[in-house]
Design an enzyme around this catalytic site. Sequence first.
Site, PDB file in Angstrom:
ATOM      1  N   TRP A   1      -3.348  39.076  43.924  1.00  9.61           N
ATOM      2  CA  TRP A   1      -2.067  39.329  43.257  1.00  9.61           C
ATOM      3  C   TRP A   1      -1.730  38.316  42.178  1.00  9.61           C
ATOM      4  CZ3 TRP A   1       2.604  42.432  43.909  1.00  9.61           C
ATOM      5  CH2 TRP A   1       2.310  43.703  44.407  1.00  9.61           C
TER       6      TRP A   1
ATOM      7  N   TYR B   1     -10.119  40.358  43.387  1.00 10.84           N
ATOM      8  CA  TYR B   1      -9.040  40.977  44.116  1.00 10.84           C
ATOM      9  C   TYR B   1      -7.951  39.982  44.440  1.00 10.84           C
ATOM     10  CZ  TYR B   1      -6.133  43.904  46.711  1.00 10.84           C
ATOM     11  OH  TYR B   1      -5.027  44.601  47.084  1.00 10.84           O
TER      12      TYR B   1
HETATM   13  N1  LIG Z   1       8.106  40.968  50.897  1.00 10.54           N
HETATM   14  C1  LIG Z   1       6.879  41.435  50.562  1.00 10.54           C
HETATM   15  N2  LIG Z   1       6.757  42.665  49.982  1.00 10.54           N
HETATM   16  C2  LIG Z   1       5.521  43.155  49.683  1.00 10.54           C
HETATM   17  C3  LIG Z   1       4.346  42.406  49.890  1.00 10.54           C
HETATM   18  C4  LIG Z   1       4.489  41.096  50.475  1.00 10.54           C
HETATM   19  O1  LIG Z   1       3.497  40.377  50.693  1.00 10.54           O
HETATM   20  N3  LIG Z   1       5.764  40.658  50.796  1.00 10.54           N
HETATM   21  N4  LIG Z   1       3.119  42.933  49.552  1.00 10.54           N
HETATM   22  C5  LIG Z   1       3.069  44.114  48.676  1.00 10.54           C
HETATM   23  C6  LIG Z   1       1.772  44.797  48.873  1.00 10.54           C
HETATM   24  S1  LIG Z   1       0.391  44.156  48.092  1.00 10.54           S
HETATM   25  C7  LIG Z   1       1.640  45.922  49.616  1.00 10.54           C
HETATM   26  S2  LIG Z   1       0.090  46.633  49.785  1.00 10.54           S
HETATM   27  C8  LIG Z   1       2.792  46.561  50.263  1.00 10.54           C
HETATM   28  C9  LIG Z   1       2.497  46.943  51.726  1.00 10.54           C
HETATM   29  O2  LIG Z   1       3.301  47.997  52.134  1.00 10.54           O
HETATM   30  P1  LIG Z   1       3.071  48.629  53.602  1.00 10.54           P
HETATM   31  O3  LIG Z   1       1.634  48.729  53.894  1.00 10.54           O
HETATM   32  O4  LIG Z   1       3.863  49.875  53.701  1.00 10.54           O
HETATM   33  O5  LIG Z   1       3.766  47.506  54.486  1.00 10.54           O
HETATM   34  P2  LIG Z   1       3.447  46.788  55.886  1.00 10.54           P
HETATM   35  O6  LIG Z   1       4.362  45.617  55.869  1.00 10.54           O
HETATM   36  O7  LIG Z   1       2.006  46.541  56.092  1.00 10.54           O
HETATM   37  O8  LIG Z   1       3.904  47.811  57.022  1.00 10.54           O
HETATM   38  C10 LIG Z   1       5.056  48.608  56.978  1.00 10.54           C
HETATM   39  C11 LIG Z   1       5.552  48.989  58.357  1.00 10.54           C
HETATM   40  O9  LIG Z   1       4.548  49.667  59.120  1.00 10.54           O
HETATM   41  C12 LIG Z   1       4.806  49.386  60.487  1.00 10.54           C
HETATM   42  N5  LIG Z   1       3.654  49.762  61.320  1.00 10.54           N
HETATM   43  C13 LIG Z   1       2.659  48.986  61.782  1.00 10.54           C
HETATM   44  N6  LIG Z   1       1.784  49.735  62.515  1.00 10.54           N
HETATM   45  C14 LIG Z   1       2.258  51.000  62.533  1.00 10.54           C
HETATM   46  C15 LIG Z   1       1.817  52.215  63.124  1.00 10.54           C
HETATM   47  O10 LIG Z   1       0.771  52.309  63.766  1.00 10.54           O
HETATM   48  N7  LIG Z   1       2.586  53.324  62.928  1.00 10.54           N
HETATM   49  C16 LIG Z   1       3.751  53.281  62.217  1.00 10.54           C
HETATM   50  N8  LIG Z   1       4.446  54.401  62.086  1.00 10.54           N
HETATM   51  N9  LIG Z   1       4.188  52.142  61.655  1.00 10.54           N
HETATM   52  C17 LIG Z   1       3.444  51.020  61.782  1.00 10.54           C
HETATM   53  C18 LIG Z   1       5.148  47.922  60.474  1.00 10.54           C
HETATM   54  O11 LIG Z   1       5.819  47.552  61.652  1.00 10.54           O
HETATM   55  C19 LIG Z   1       6.006  47.808  59.213  1.00 10.54           C
HETATM   56  O12 LIG Z   1       7.371  47.955  59.535  1.00 10.54           O
HETATM   57  O13 LIG Z   1       3.931  45.692  50.256  1.00 10.54           O
HETATM   58  C20 LIG Z   1       4.196  45.094  48.991  1.00 10.54           C
HETATM   59  N10 LIG Z   1       5.457  44.395  49.118  1.00 10.54           N
HETATM   60  N1  LIG Z   2      -4.332  41.191  58.302  1.00 15.28           N
HETATM   61  C1  LIG Z   2      -3.997  41.700  57.118  1.00 15.28           C
HETATM   62  N2  LIG Z   2      -4.640  41.311  56.010  1.00 15.28           N
HETATM   63  C2  LIG Z   2      -4.301  41.816  54.813  1.00 15.28           C
HETATM   64  C3  LIG Z   2      -3.270  42.772  54.696  1.00 15.28           C
HETATM   65  C4  LIG Z   2      -2.603  43.198  55.868  1.00 15.28           C
HETATM   66  O1  LIG Z   2      -1.714  44.073  55.831  1.00 15.28           O
HETATM   67  N3  LIG Z   2      -2.976  42.619  57.059  1.00 15.28           N
HETATM   68  N4  LIG Z   2      -2.939  43.263  53.455  1.00 15.28           N
HETATM   69  C5  LIG Z   2      -3.947  43.246  52.419  1.00 15.28           C
HETATM   70  C6  LIG Z   2      -3.339  43.520  51.112  1.00 15.28           C
HETATM   71  S1  LIG Z   2      -2.572  45.042  50.944  1.00 15.28           S
HETATM   72  C7  LIG Z   2      -3.420  42.668  50.068  1.00 15.28           C
HETATM   73  S2  LIG Z   2      -2.798  43.179  48.553  1.00 15.28           S
HETATM   74  C8  LIG Z   2      -4.116  41.364  50.186  1.00 15.28           C
HETATM   75  C9  LIG Z   2      -3.435  40.248  49.403  1.00 15.28           C
HETATM   76  O2  LIG Z   2      -4.309  39.218  49.163  1.00 15.28           O
HETATM   77  P1  LIG Z   2      -4.236  38.353  47.821  1.00 15.28           P
HETATM   78  O3  LIG Z   2      -3.751  39.191  46.712  1.00 15.28           O
HETATM   79  O4  LIG Z   2      -5.540  37.684  47.673  1.00 15.28           O
HETATM   80  O5  LIG Z   2      -3.110  37.296  48.208  1.00 15.28           O
HETATM   81  P2  LIG Z   2      -2.256  36.280  47.334  1.00 15.28           P
HETATM   82  O6  LIG Z   2      -1.690  35.331  48.308  1.00 15.28           O
HETATM   83  O7  LIG Z   2      -1.305  37.008  46.462  1.00 15.28           O
HETATM   84  O8  LIG Z   2      -3.351  35.531  46.453  1.00 15.28           O
HETATM   85  C10 LIG Z   2      -3.177  35.251  45.108  1.00 15.28           C
HETATM   86  C11 LIG Z   2      -3.834  33.931  44.767  1.00 15.28           C
HETATM   87  O9  LIG Z   2      -3.809  33.784  43.343  1.00 15.28           O
HETATM   88  C12 LIG Z   2      -3.384  32.463  43.005  1.00 15.28           C
HETATM   89  N5  LIG Z   2      -2.800  32.535  41.662  1.00 15.28           N
HETATM   90  C13 LIG Z   2      -1.535  32.812  41.294  1.00 15.28           C
HETATM   91  N6  LIG Z   2      -1.415  32.790  39.961  1.00 15.28           N
HETATM   92  C14 LIG Z   2      -2.637  32.497  39.454  1.00 15.28           C
HETATM   93  C15 LIG Z   2      -3.135  32.327  38.135  1.00 15.28           C
HETATM   94  O10 LIG Z   2      -2.432  32.461  37.140  1.00 15.28           O
HETATM   95  N7  LIG Z   2      -4.468  32.057  38.019  1.00 15.28           N
HETATM   96  C16 LIG Z   2      -5.285  31.892  39.085  1.00 15.28           C
HETATM   97  N8  LIG Z   2      -6.570  31.632  38.873  1.00 15.28           N
HETATM   98  N9  LIG Z   2      -4.825  32.030  40.350  1.00 15.28           N
HETATM   99  C17 LIG Z   2      -3.525  32.325  40.531  1.00 15.28           C
HETATM  100  C18 LIG Z   2      -2.434  32.088  44.112  1.00 15.28           C
HETATM  101  O11 LIG Z   2      -2.279  30.690  44.190  1.00 15.28           O
HETATM  102  C19 LIG Z   2      -3.123  32.708  45.340  1.00 15.28           C
HETATM  103  O12 LIG Z   2      -4.061  31.829  45.896  1.00 15.28           O
HETATM  104  O13 LIG Z   2      -4.176  40.982  51.576  1.00 15.28           O
HETATM  105  C20 LIG Z   2      -4.788  41.965  52.385  1.00 15.28           C
HETATM  106  N10 LIG Z   2      -4.983  41.406  53.715  1.00 15.28           N
HETATM  107 MO   LIG Z   3      -1.554  45.156  48.865  1.00 16.90          MO
END
Ligand SMILES: Nc1nc2c(c(=O)[nH]1)N[C@H]1C(S)=C(S)[C@@H](COP(=O)(O)OP(=O)(O)OC[C@H]3O[C@@H](n4cnc5c(=O)[nH]c(N)nc54)[C@H](O)[C@@H]3O)O[C@H]1N2
Ligand SMILES: Nc1nc2c(c(=O)[nH]1)N[C@H]1C(S)=C(S)[C@@H](COP(=O)(O)OP(=O)(O)OC[C@H]3O[C@@H](n4cnc5c(=O)[nH]c(N)nc54)[C@H](O)[C@@H]3O)O[C@H]1N2
Ligand SMILES: [Mo]
Length: 859
Positions: free
Chosen positions: A177, A175
């Site tokens: 990105w 798991y």
């Molecule tokens: N810049 C940037 N973009 C990303 C990512 C990133 O790491 N950086 N990650 C990507 C990934 S993997 C994912 S999964 C998506 C995540 O996409 P989302 O899950 O939609 O994004 P979040 O940033 O977790 O939250 C969005 C909003 O929900 C609000 N929020 C928190 N709690 C509540 C609540 O109880 N009710 C309501 N109504 N709102 C609430 C937060 O304040 C925030 O403004 O984003 C993607 N895009």
């Molecule tokens: N508290 C809290 N926790 C969360 C979330 C939240 O909203 N709140 N969101 C969750 C969500 S939606 C997501 S998607 C996860 C994200 O969690 P991850 O997807 O695990 O986060 P990344 O930081 O993208 O980790 C990617 C890793 O891959 C490595 N990498 C990049 N390129 C390569 C490559 O070519 N080869 C190898 N071997 N490694 C590489 C990077 O250096 C990095 O260490 O976090 C989750 N955790």
């Molecule tokens: Mo995510």
Amino acid sequence: MMQRRSFLKYAGLFASLPFVSQLADRSTLLAAGANKFSTDLVLNGEVYTAAHWGALRVVVKDGAVVDSGDAFGEFKPSSVKNPRYLDGEKALNSLDMRSSVADLIGPNNGFDRTNRIKAPMVRKSYLEKKPNNKELRGRDEWVEVSYEQAIKLVSSEVKRIRAKQGASGIYGGFYGWQSSGKLHSARTLLHRFLTMGGGFVGGLGDYSTGAAQVIMPHVMGTLEVYEQQTSWQLVLENAKVVVIWGSNPLSTLKLAYTATDSQGLKYYNELRKAANEKKIKVICIDPIKSETIQFFKGKADHIKVCPNTDVAMMLGIAHTMLTSGKYDKEFIENYTEGFEKFADYVLGKTDGVAKTAKWASGISKVPEKQIKALAKLFFENRTVLMAGWNIQRQHHGEQAHWMIVTLASMIGQIGLPGGGFGLSFHYSNGGSPTTNAPVLGGINVGKAVIKENWKSTEEKERSGAIPVARISDCLLNPGKTLQYNGRVITYPDIDMIYWVGGNPIVHQQNVNKNLKAWRKPTTVVVNDIYWTPSAKMADIVFPITTSYERNDLSMTGDYSNLNICPMKQVVAPMPKAKSDYQVFADLSSACGFGDAFTEGGKTEMQWLEEFYTTAYNRATNAGITTAEGEAMPDFKKFWEDNKPLTFAPTAEGEAYVRYADFREDPILNPLGTPSGKIEIFSETIAKMDYKDCKGHPMWFEPAEWLGMKNKPAEFALTSPHPINRLHSQLSNTRLRDSYAVADREPIWINPKDAKEKGIKNGDLVRVYNARGEALLGAIVSDMMPRKVVRIFEGAWYDPADAQQDGSMCKNGCPNMLTLDIPTSELADANIANTALVNIEKFKGKAPELTAFMPPKGAK
Ligand SMILES: Nc1nc2c(c(=O)[nH]1)N[C@H]1C(S)=C(S)[C@@H](COP(=O)(O)OP(=O)(O)OC[C@H]3O[C@@H](n4cnc5c(=O)[nH]c(N)nc54)[C@H](O)[C@@H]3O)O[C@H]1N2
Ligand SMILES: Nc1nc2c(c(=O)[nH]1)N[C@H]1C(S)=C(S)[C@@H](COP(=O)(O)OP(=O)(O)OC[C@H]3O[C@@H](n4cnc5c(=O)[nH]c(N)nc54)[C@H](O)[C@@H]3O)O[C@H]1N2
Ligand SMILES: [Mo]
């Protein structure tokens, strides 16, 4: 500005390509195509590549990267003069992730905080086979070994565990990105190695939409969260009310799983214009005055919902509609299933509690009048509910999107342009119309070469894959059973973890529990580019190349397919770094199936030519041209041209309205649900008889929230996604200097709360609860409501004292504080955004940050 596309090639420069050495016989068949293309590195000039943060143009001088940015436009600055306290549009616009290529490559470019893994390394007491060595994981010294020795150690361990325990002993930790690219997809390559070698334990679902992607197929017959949305243009032309529900699109649209097509901002600018001109009413429902809300500069209504209570608020809206008769009875009758049972619940007939606006207000703290006004507004206007995913990364997260669909059904506009609901307008630029681009091929997981060795088919069924976020629970409790979407899963007894392309010590909830779990298996292997907290918790690490040190291909726009991008190698790889492809090819050889893995020794360029040609043939056969009306070049020309191809949206793409065909004829175009209709009541789920997810959407009290009795802590913590990085990625670049406060992750606190706690802007804050503690830097901001704090996810876990269990994270990782319990028995997804914490001003000497330093023994 530098001239685009012009570059100087140094004749005679030999680019040492990190590639498979063992060319087998069959490869001579393919060799005809090999070395046809120049893979010389550009020493001075420009190179095009791509990353999650977009198509990139990289400026190279004397073999080193000096600048990088948007492939199609001007470069933006990579740092701001006056860091700290960046919010609103400043935070959104001041920095460009695309500027950080040089930093990510690291040492070659004079930036040493990158913290690259520079050689294959093994943990000392693991290498010495000390009996207590597992306890020292994350605490030990490291020793450099030769690449060959590392390959031997890992391959013999895989063989040993397979022989002893079978496939159930190895967790194929995928798991994460990783990096963009059709060939160097770390996850697929790991799974290719483990699939060919006889199987492994995999993961179910993801962290992003773990709850929604299990409930939605029952309700809508599709995943919904990863699907194209109604074309934005049609939304802008037809919608009268746009509701941005629990979503911060101006931030989250900066990235895509392939590479972002960067189209989103254009539509939000138009939406802002429409809001200014009062053509569209924009409503944002969020506890926080998010960057998106600030972007609308007062022209969007902000409804401040108490965290974790959206479902109650929605029920109040539903009750108002139901009792006023202002809902679309015809739509409910023709397109949905089981509404009466839901209505009985809303009216209080089943549990004695009517879900009135007043009741909803008591829970959600949204004024009763406002709830009632929303019910009327939604029903009387063309309204689209654009929901984000944070609201389902909460306890009972399944209910949130189920309730969004139910409300949209009552409004009755699903299938109309600018009406209904959408669960992906905030992600990968959903709604940016799909083009005619032919799709590239890519590496796949292949088939078993060595026979799968599960003890029985039953074992594979019950233990072959576990819900991703249950990983630490599984490691700690082998043999334990749990419910999952109507079936039983038995946790396998995992003795080896192999993780690539993810940062599980950072992304998993309840870090202290996870650390304990990671000390259970005999062996942990991690491939990463950097010494991340997860690499530091391994026994064996492989140093991986960045995507700028290898050749690959990518498309942009997960939904739009806007571009086909060359991902050309920018610089020579760090001396001992290998690509994941190389590592898994060599491990496969050591396990006896190298030839199958590499399909007879295909080279990097041969794979890429094949992936490209899949698209090229499609384009040629179907007469597809680029947006400029040119024929797609063949691979050789494409590679030499060194620039992305752009494709034009199709007429169907621009006219796409989600569920228009279902609306037109629900009998001829039924949904993939048992009834063929929208299941407001699901017999399938009801029959599972779960206590925490019933037959229709309901309000369940979360495990921790501000309205609970006997609160274990004072503040609600939300940990949304970081604006200026991707999770933990890019933390180790100069971008961090612009947002870190007192050299830690920031925590946003309401001014009155801060005052009560004696906390000022820039102070160090200790955040703690029963699960752990973390150190952060305060941003006192009126974007925060009372009693709610925000910490972005992704800070690299950095223990003050690694030898001590439960030690404080000096860098501010919010998962020190989050709960590791499942959403419900249905989806078993993570609930990262349900947690209560305490805060206090940190007293004493600030500990030195070590997050971006290598562990002992590593250089
Ligand atoms: N810049 C940037 N973009 C990303 C990512 C990133 O790491 N950086 N990650 C990507 C990934 S993997 C994912 S999964 C998506 C995540 O996409 P989302 O899950 O939609 O994004 P979040 O940033 O977790 O939250 C969005 C909003 O929900 C609000 N929020 C928190 N709690 C509540 C609540 O109880 N009710 C309501 N109504 N709102 C609430 C937060 O304040 C925030 O403004 O984003 C993607 N895009
Ligand atoms: N508290 C809290 N926790 C969360 C979330 C939240 O909203 N709140 N969101 C969750 C969500 S939606 C997501 S998607 C996860 C994200 O969690 P991850 O997807 O695990 O986060 P990344 O930081 O993208 O980790 C990617 C890793 O891959 C490595 N990498 C990049 N390129 C390569 C490559 O070519 N080869 C190898 N071997 N490694 C590489 C990077 O250096 C990095 O260490 O976090 C989750 N955790
Ligand atoms: Mo995510």
